[in-house]
Design a protein around this motif. Structure first.
Motif, PDB file in Angstrom:
ATOM      1  N   LEU A   1       0.849  -1.192   0.000  1.00 34.80           N
ATOM      2  CA  LEU A   1       0.000   0.000   0.000  1.00 34.80           C
ATOM      3  C   LEU A   1       0.884   1.241   0.000  1.00 34.80           C
ATOM      4  N   ALA A   2       0.718   2.083  -1.031  1.00 36.06           N
ATOM      5  CA  ALA A   2       1.538   3.289  -1.157  1.00 36.06           C
ATOM      6  C   ALA A   2       0.846   4.520  -0.601  1.00 36.06           C
ATOM      7  N   SER A   3      -0.465   4.637  -0.804  1.00 37.89           N
ATOM      8  CA  SER A   3      -1.205   5.802  -0.311  1.00 37.89           C
ATOM      9  C   SER A   3      -2.702   5.542  -0.417  1.00 37.89           C
ATOM     10  N   SER A   4      -3.452   6.357   0.299  1.00 34.87           N
ATOM     11  CA  SER A   4      -4.914   6.296   0.258  1.00 34.87           C
ATOM     12  C   SER A   4      -5.459   7.718   0.213  1.00 34.87           C
ATOM     13  N   TYR A   5      -6.551   7.904  -0.538  1.00 35.95           N
ATOM     14  CA  TYR A   5      -7.190   9.216  -0.652  1.00 35.95           C
ATOM     15  C   TYR A   5      -8.690   9.054  -0.458  1.00 35.95           C
ATOM     16  N   SER A   6      -9.259   9.873   0.412  1.00 38.10           N
ATOM     17  CA  SER A   6     -10.691   9.804   0.671  1.00 38.10           C
ATOM     18  C   SER A   6     -11.468  10.482  -0.450  1.00 38.10           C
ATOM     19  N   GLU A   7     -12.747  10.189  -0.515  1.00 39.00           N
ATOM     20  CA  GLU A   7     -13.602  10.825  -1.511  1.00 39.00           C
ATOM     21  C   GLU A   7     -13.628  12.337  -1.323  1.00 39.00           C
ATOM     22  N   SER A   8     -13.686  12.789  -0.080  1.00 37.38           N
ATOM     23  CA  SER A   8     -13.751  14.229   0.172  1.00 37.38           C
ATOM     24  C   SER A   8     -12.458  14.918  -0.252  1.00 37.38           C
ATOM     25  N   TYR A   9     -11.317  14.253  -0.048  1.00 38.48           N
ATOM     26  CA  TYR A   9     -10.034  14.827  -0.457  1.00 38.48           C
ATOM     27  C   TYR A   9      -9.972  14.956  -1.976  1.00 38.48           C
ATOM     28  N   ILE A  10     -10.369  13.892  -2.678  1.00 41.36           N
ATOM     29  CA  ILE A  10     -10.343  13.913  -4.142  1.00 41.36           C
ATOM     30  C   ILE A  10     -11.278  14.986  -4.676  1.00 41.36           C
ATOM     31  N   ASP A  11     -12.461  15.054  -4.096  1.00 39.80           N
ATOM     32  CA  ASP A  11     -13.450  16.029  -4.543  1.00 39.80           C
ATOM     33  C   ASP A  11     -12.933  17.464  -4.334  1.00 39.80           C
ATOM     34  N   ALA A  12     -12.319  17.697  -3.177  1.00 36.81           N
ATOM     35  CA  ALA A  12     -11.805  19.041  -2.874  1.00 36.81           C
ATOM     36  C   ALA A  12     -10.658  19.414  -3.802  1.00 36.81           C
ATOM     37  N   LEU A  13      -9.768  18.454  -4.087  1.00 40.57           N
ATOM     38  CA  LEU A  13      -8.636  18.763  -4.947  1.00 40.57           C
ATOM     39  C   LEU A  13      -9.095  19.045  -6.375  1.00 40.57           C
ATOM     40  N   LEU A  14     -10.035  18.244  -6.884  1.00 38.73           N
ATOM     41  CA  LEU A  14     -10.546  18.486  -8.233  1.00 38.73           C
ATOM     42  C   LEU A  14     -11.266  19.824  -8.312  1.00 38.73           C
ATOM     43  N   SER A  15     -11.960  20.152  -7.244  1.00 37.68           N
ATOM     44  CA  SER A  15     -12.668  21.435  -7.211  1.00 37.68           C
ATOM     45  C   SER A  15     -11.672  22.596  -7.248  1.00 37.68           C
ATOM     46  N   TYR A  16     -10.596  22.481  -6.477  1.00 33.71           N
ATOM     47  CA  TYR A  16      -9.574  23.522  -6.444  1.00 33.71           C
ATOM     48  C   TYR A  16      -8.866  23.624  -7.799  1.00 33.71           C
ATOM     49  N   ALA A  17      -8.454  22.463  -8.338  1.00 37.74           N
ATOM     50  CA  ALA A  17      -7.758  22.461  -9.628  1.00 37.74           C
ATOM     51  C   ALA A  17      -8.670  22.958 -10.739  1.00 37.74           C
ATOM     52  N   GLY A  18      -9.971  22.726 -10.564  1.00 39.42           N
ATOM     53  CA  GLY A  18     -10.927  23.143 -11.581  1.00 39.42           C
ATOM     54  C   GLY A  18     -11.037  24.649 -11.727  1.00 39.42           C
ATOM     55  N   GLN A  19     -10.560  25.397 -10.730  1.00 41.03           N
ATOM     56  CA  GLN A  19     -10.561  26.861 -10.844  1.00 41.03           C
ATOM     57  C   GLN A  19      -9.609  27.321 -11.944  1.00 41.03           C
ATOM     58  N   SER A  20      -8.527  26.567 -12.121  1.00 43.59           N
ATOM     59  CA  SER A  20      -7.565  26.880 -13.183  1.00 43.59           C
ATOM     60  C   SER A  20      -7.831  26.066 -14.448  1.00 43.59           C
ATOM     61  N   TYR A  21      -8.336  24.857 -14.261  1.00 42.93           N
ATOM     62  CA  TYR A  21      -8.608  23.967 -15.381  1.00 42.93           C
ATOM     63  C   TYR A  21     -10.056  23.480 -15.293  1.00 42.93           C
ATOM     64  N   PRO A  22     -11.000  24.215 -15.860  1.00 41.91           N
ATOM     65  CA  PRO A  22     -12.427  23.908 -15.718  1.00 41.91           C
ATOM     66  C   PRO A  22     -12.803  22.475 -16.116  1.00 41.91           C
ATOM     67  N   ASP A  23     -12.058  21.889 -17.070  1.00 41.84           N
ATOM     68  CA  ASP A  23     -12.384  20.527 -17.497  1.00 41.84           C
ATOM     69  C   ASP A  23     -12.229  19.524 -16.359  1.00 41.84           C
ATOM     70  N   LEU A  24     -11.293  19.801 -15.423  1.00 47.53           N
ATOM     71  CA  LEU A  24     -11.118  18.904 -14.277  1.00 47.53           C
ATOM     72  C   LEU A  24     -12.336  18.938 -13.363  1.00 47.53           C
ATOM     73  N   ALA A  25     -12.886  20.124 -13.176  1.00 49.16           N
ATOM     74  CA  ALA A  25     -14.074  20.244 -12.333  1.00 49.16           C
ATOM     75  C   ALA A  25     -15.223  19.419 -12.903  1.00 49.16           C
ATOM     76  N   GLY A  26     -15.271  19.304 -14.233  1.00 49.43           N
ATOM     77  CA  GLY A  26     -16.322  18.521 -14.872  1.00 49.43           C
ATOM     78  C   GLY A  26     -16.244  17.042 -14.548  1.00 49.43           C
ATOM     79  N   LEU A  27     -15.071  16.562 -14.110  1.00 49.42           N
ATOM     80  CA  LEU A  27     -14.930  15.148 -13.770  1.00 49.42           C
ATOM     81  C   LEU A  27     -15.465  14.825 -12.374  1.00 49.42           C
ATOM     82  N   GLN A  28     -15.722  15.857 -11.584  1.00 51.52           N
ATOM     83  CA  GLN A  28     -16.193  15.635 -10.213  1.00 51.52           C
ATOM     84  C   GLN A  28     -17.480  14.822 -10.139  1.00 51.52           C
ATOM     85  N   GLN A  29     -18.339  15.001 -11.125  1.00 50.67           N
ATOM     86  CA  GLN A  29     -19.622  14.301 -11.119  1.00 50.67           C
ATOM     87  C   GLN A  29     -19.465  12.784 -11.143  1.00 50.67           C
TER      88      GLN A  29
END
Length: 408
Positions: free
Chosen positions: A40-68
């Motif tokens: 096991l190298a790492s683990s990421y929660s759903e909330s962490y992934i969602d928050a990071l995509l939301s933040y990155a989506g401010q600069s790259y809107p296409d990433l925010a579209g993957l949140q759904q």
């Protein structure tokens, strides 16, 4: 006295039995044909992934579209497995990212672009921003494979077989086999026989090579459903000819990498001194050792092709003397054929590293070979150079593959 002798005899028989049984077990060979280990190298929660995509989506809107599509967290494992390169069995490595919600999932395999630094390969640097974004795809309902390729990670002691199709395809499919035979090592996970592929640059070429192999030679074992290839040098003869015939090329590390790999693995029989001028010919072998970044290698070569490449090689490229160069490039190119599996080709039209003509030519040849334009499609992104087109390729590609999966 008799009881003591009986006990001693019993213990002796027991020891002999254990020794014989354990010896027989060892002679039976490894428990798995391909799988060696996972960690096991790492683990990421759903909330962490969602928050990071939301933040990155401010600069790259296409990433925010993957949140759904995010529906859980992920667990990322480093895997070590057996494969074959140049007739020798080696241990290779990579990452496998798995949804943290138990279930049966399709496989998505990501083939990364050109890398020269062992410390930057997936299994050595699973926390890098680029690899994290790929690992998060598992939260969208896939088991995600990210191979290191031979020459990196657990096999860093051998030269990387850069743009050599057989070891590349073998190592990726053996990674599939390793996880399939040892899926019990990934608790709560089952793999559907449903495969999706995506990759960029070297990874675009690797992905297309893998697409063709899975469809034409391994369809009974792997059910390929869809593929996305970005900016791949599919016709290596076309790409290298363009490099050699140019006056300047801004990324000579690519040219050097091809020459180093093809000579190291005896695909090119000419010595490097036939192809490159000094001091570059003597320097080449020290640059691709896994300890130099592409930028460092570029700085040790020359962007002037007449300065870097031997004049005789440039002028007499088609002579018999250089037949092993031409033949090996043709052998490791992806030949066009009639595919029946959905395929999306993506490329930026301002690419200065892998020319957009690589994708345009390959697309045209696939159609000429009988592929339907409804099966193979292309997206040429205006104004984007090689690095700039990576994220649009990945986001558009993921939407393409998710749409195929969800509409099966």
């Amino acid at each position: 006295m008799n009881l003591k002798r009986y006990i001693n005899s019993s213990v002796t028989i027991l020891i002999l039995f254990v020794f014989i049984f354990s010896s027989c077990s060892k002679d039976d060979g490894p428990e798995y044909d391909y799988f060696v280990s996972n960690t096991l190298a790492s683990s990421y929660s759903e909330s962490y992934i969602d928050a990071l995509l939301s933040y990155a989506g401010q600069s790259y809107p296409d990433l925010a579209g993957l949140q759904q599509h995010v529906s859980g967290g992920v667990n990322v494992y480093k895997i070590v497995y057996r494969t074959n390169v140049g007739g020798e069995e080696i241990e290779a490595s990579g990452l496998v990212s798995i949804p943290d919600v138990p279930g049966e999932y399709p496989v998505l395999s990501f083939q990364n672009g050109t890398n020269t630094l062992n410390a930057a390969c997936p299994s050595e640097d699973p926390g890098s921003y680029m690899y994290q974004l790929v690992e998060y795809i598992a939260s969208m309902g896939f088991v995600v494979f990210i191979p290191d390729y031979p020459g990196f990670g657990s096999s860093s002691d051998i030269p990387h077989p850069y743009l050599l199709s057989e070891p590349t395809v073998n190592s990726i499919t053996d990674m599939f086999r390793a996880v399939n035979e040892a899926v019990d090592k990934f608790p709560g996970t089952k793999l559907k026989n449903e495969y999706y592929l995506i990759g960029y640059s070297q990874g675009g070429w690797a992905t297309m090579s893998l697409h063709k192999y899975l469809e034409t030679e391994a369809a009974d074992e792997f059910n390929l459903e869809g593929t996305v290839c970005g900016a791949g040098p599919y016709d290596l003869y076309h790409v290298l000819t363009g490099m050699v015939n140019s006056e300047t090329y801004n990324y000579p590390a690519y040219l050097g990498y091809i020459i180093h790999a093809y000579t190291s693995w005896d695909y090119i029989t000419n010595p490097v001194s036939d192809l490159l001028n000094e001091p570059y010919a003597s320097r080449l072998g020290t640059l691709y050792d896994g300890n130099h970044s592409a930028d460092q290698i570029n700085s040790q070569l020359s962007t002037s092709i007449p300065v870097l490449v031997k004049e005789d090689f440039r002028i007499n490229y088609t002579d018999a003397k250089y037949s092993s160069v031409r033949n090996s490039l043709v052998t490791n190119s992806v030949g066009s054929y009639k595919t029946q599996v959905p395929l999306l080709l993506v490329h930026g039209d301002a690419d200065t590293q892998v020319p957009v003509s690589s994708t345009l030519l390959f697309y045209d040849n696939m159609i000429l070979a009988g592929t339907s334009t409804s099966v193979c499609t292309k997206t040429i992104i205006p104004g984007l150079d090689h690095g700039d087109a990576i994220l649009p390729c990945m986001t558009q590609g993921l939407e393409f593959l998710i749409n195929i999966r969800d509409n099966k």
